[in-house]
Design a protein around this motif. Structure first.
Motif, mmCIF file in Angstrom:
data_model
loop_
_atom_site.group_PDB
_atom_site.id
_atom_site.type_symbol
_atom_site.label_atom_id
_atom_site.label_comp_id
_atom_site.label_asym_id
_atom_site.label_seq_id
_atom_site.Cartn_x
_atom_site.Cartn_y
_atom_site.Cartn_z
ATOM 1 N N ARG A 31 -6.363 -22.568 1.945
ATOM 2 C CA ARG A 31 -7.017 -22.843 0.509
ATOM 3 C C ARG A 31 -6.879 -21.342 -0.134
ATOM 4 O O ARG A 31 -6.562 -21.102 -1.348
ATOM 5 N N HIS A 32 -7.870 -20.512 0.576
ATOM 6 C CA HIS A 32 -7.924 -19.037 -0.052
ATOM 7 C C HIS A 32 -6.451 -18.401 -0.324
ATOM 8 O O HIS A 32 -6.180 -17.952 -1.569
ATOM 9 N N MET A 33 -5.588 -18.558 0.465
ATOM 10 C CA MET A 33 -4.038 -18.229 0.236
ATOM 11 C C MET A 33 -3.493 -18.798 -0.846
ATOM 12 O O MET A 33 -3.002 -17.973 -1.848
ATOM 13 N N ARG A 34 -3.585 -20.071 -1.138
ATOM 14 C CA ARG A 34 -2.983 -20.700 -1.953
ATOM 15 C C ARG A 34 -3.573 -20.465 -3.443
ATOM 16 O O ARG A 34 -3.011 -19.977 -4.504
ATOM 17 N N HIS A 35 -4.964 -20.020 -3.602
ATOM 18 C CA HIS A 35 -5.657 -19.607 -4.634
ATOM 19 C C HIS A 35 -5.334 -17.996 -4.861
ATOM 20 O O HIS A 35 -5.781 -17.479 -6.019
ATOM 21 N N GLY A 36 -4.812 -17.277 -3.934
ATOM 22 C CA GLY A 36 -4.604 -15.954 -4.258
ATOM 23 C C GLY A 36 -5.684 -14.998 -4.044
ATOM 24 O O GLY A 36 -5.712 -13.675 -4.251
ATOM 25 N N SER A 37 -6.756 -15.559 -3.246
ATOM 26 C CA SER A 37 -7.738 -14.884 -3.248
ATOM 27 C C SER A 37 -7.764 -14.013 -1.734
ATOM 28 O O SER A 37 -8.696 -13.178 -1.313
ATOM 29 N N LEU A 38 -6.710 -14.169 -1.010
ATOM 30 C CA LEU A 38 -6.512 -13.388 0.215
ATOM 31 C C LEU A 38 -5.510 -12.356 -0.111
ATOM 32 O O LEU A 38 -4.255 -12.839 -0.703
ATOM 33 N N VAL A 39 -5.634 -11.079 -0.330
ATOM 34 C CA VAL A 39 -4.812 -10.025 -0.703
ATOM 35 C C VAL A 39 -4.508 -9.311 0.240
ATOM 36 O O VAL A 39 -5.258 -8.778 1.367
ATOM 37 N N SER A 40 -3.301 -8.842 0.481
ATOM 38 C CA SER A 40 -2.634 -7.973 1.668
ATOM 39 C C SER A 40 -1.900 -6.929 0.982
ATOM 40 O O SER A 40 -1.309 -7.010 -0.116
ATOM 41 N N SER A 41 -2.007 -5.791 1.970
ATOM 42 C CA SER A 41 -1.162 -4.463 1.707
ATOM 43 C C SER A 41 -0.794 -4.075 3.049
ATOM 44 O O SER A 41 -1.107 -4.149 4.099
ATOM 45 N N VAL A 42 0.550 -3.439 2.826
ATOM 46 C CA VAL A 42 1.021 -2.448 4.211
ATOM 47 C C VAL A 42 1.239 -0.983 3.649
ATOM 48 O O VAL A 42 1.721 -0.638 2.674
ATOM 49 N N GLU A 43 0.815 -0.269 4.488
ATOM 50 C CA GLU A 43 0.876 1.127 4.580
ATOM 51 C C GLU A 43 1.845 1.686 5.586
ATOM 52 O O GLU A 43 1.559 1.411 6.721
ATOM 53 N N ILE A 44 2.749 2.501 5.027
ATOM 54 C CA ILE A 44 3.779 3.089 6.042
ATOM 55 C C ILE A 44 3.034 4.663 6.812
ATOM 56 O O ILE A 44 3.028 5.219 5.692
ATOM 57 N N GLY A 45 3.034 4.679 7.841
ATOM 58 C CA GLY A 45 2.681 6.148 8.222
ATOM 59 C C GLY A 45 3.458 7.255 8.131
ATOM 60 O O GLY A 45 4.681 7.033 7.915
ATOM 61 N N THR A 46 2.834 8.459 7.595
ATOM 62 C CA THR A 46 3.908 9.687 7.557
ATOM 63 C C THR A 46 3.398 10.864 8.216
ATOM 64 O O THR A 46 2.022 10.610 8.979
ATOM 65 N N ALA A 47 3.960 11.934 8.390
ATOM 66 C CA ALA A 47 3.752 12.951 9.293
ATOM 67 C C ALA A 47 3.225 12.731 10.584
ATOM 68 O O ALA A 47 4.146 11.865 11.281
ATOM 69 N N GLU A 48 2.049 12.945 10.659
ATOM 70 C CA GLU A 48 1.638 12.758 12.269
ATOM 71 C C GLU A 48 1.412 10.949 12.631
ATOM 72 O O GLU A 48 1.368 10.774 13.940
ATOM 73 N N HIS A 49 1.504 10.172 11.563
ATOM 74 C CA HIS A 49 1.471 8.840 11.914
ATOM 75 C C HIS A 49 2.875 8.207 11.524
ATOM 76 O O HIS A 49 2.996 6.949 11.460
ATOM 77 N N GLU A 50 3.840 9.037 11.615
ATOM 78 C CA GLU A 50 5.272 8.549 11.237
ATOM 79 C C GLU A 50 5.271 7.455 12.494
ATOM 80 O O GLU A 50 5.313 7.504 13.635
ATOM 81 N N GLY A 51 6.260 6.334 11.780
ATOM 82 C CA GLY A 51 6.443 5.227 12.820
ATOM 83 C C GLY A 51 5.399 4.069 12.874
ATOM 84 O O GLY A 51 5.692 2.963 13.490
ATOM 85 N N THR A 52 4.136 4.409 12.484
ATOM 86 C CA THR A 52 3.162 3.298 12.382
ATOM 87 C C THR A 52 2.945 2.617 10.955
ATOM 88 O O THR A 52 3.710 3.355 10.079
#
Length: 92
Positions: A31-52
């Motif tokens: 229900r939360h997903m349908r209403h847009g109240s579950l928000v997601s994001s993805v961050e791509i690692g750089t430098a020493e976090h490359e590949g994560t």
């Protein structure tokens, strides 16, 4: 938790496991997903976090984060309850 990628590169997470992480029934999570109240994001690692990657899902004041390795396996995950300002107080 198993996290997969679809042919477009989007992340696919198991709804049942997410519901459990947020302390919700599967019906409530969807229900939360349908209403847009579950928000997601993805961050791509750089430098020493490359590949994560760091996948974050926020629902209200709850934030679930998982750090994935290059094979998209969960290396670390955490649930945080975010603190808000008290009523009548402003941020400075």
């Amino acid at each position: 938790m198993m996290i997969e990628r679809d042919p477009n590169g989007d992340f696919i997470l198991d709804s049942s496991e997410l519901a459990q992480r947020f302390g919700l029934s599967l019906t409530d999570l969807r229900r939360h997903m349908r209403h847009g109240s579950l928000v997601s994001s993805v961050e791509i690692g750089t430098a020493e976090h490359e590949g994560t990657k760091r996948v974050s899902l926020r629902l209200g004041n709850r934030l679930w984060r998982a750090v994935l390795n290059a094979e998209n396996e969960v290396q670390h995950e955490e649930m945080t309850v975010l603190r808000g300002n008290a009523p009548g107080r402003s941020r400075r």
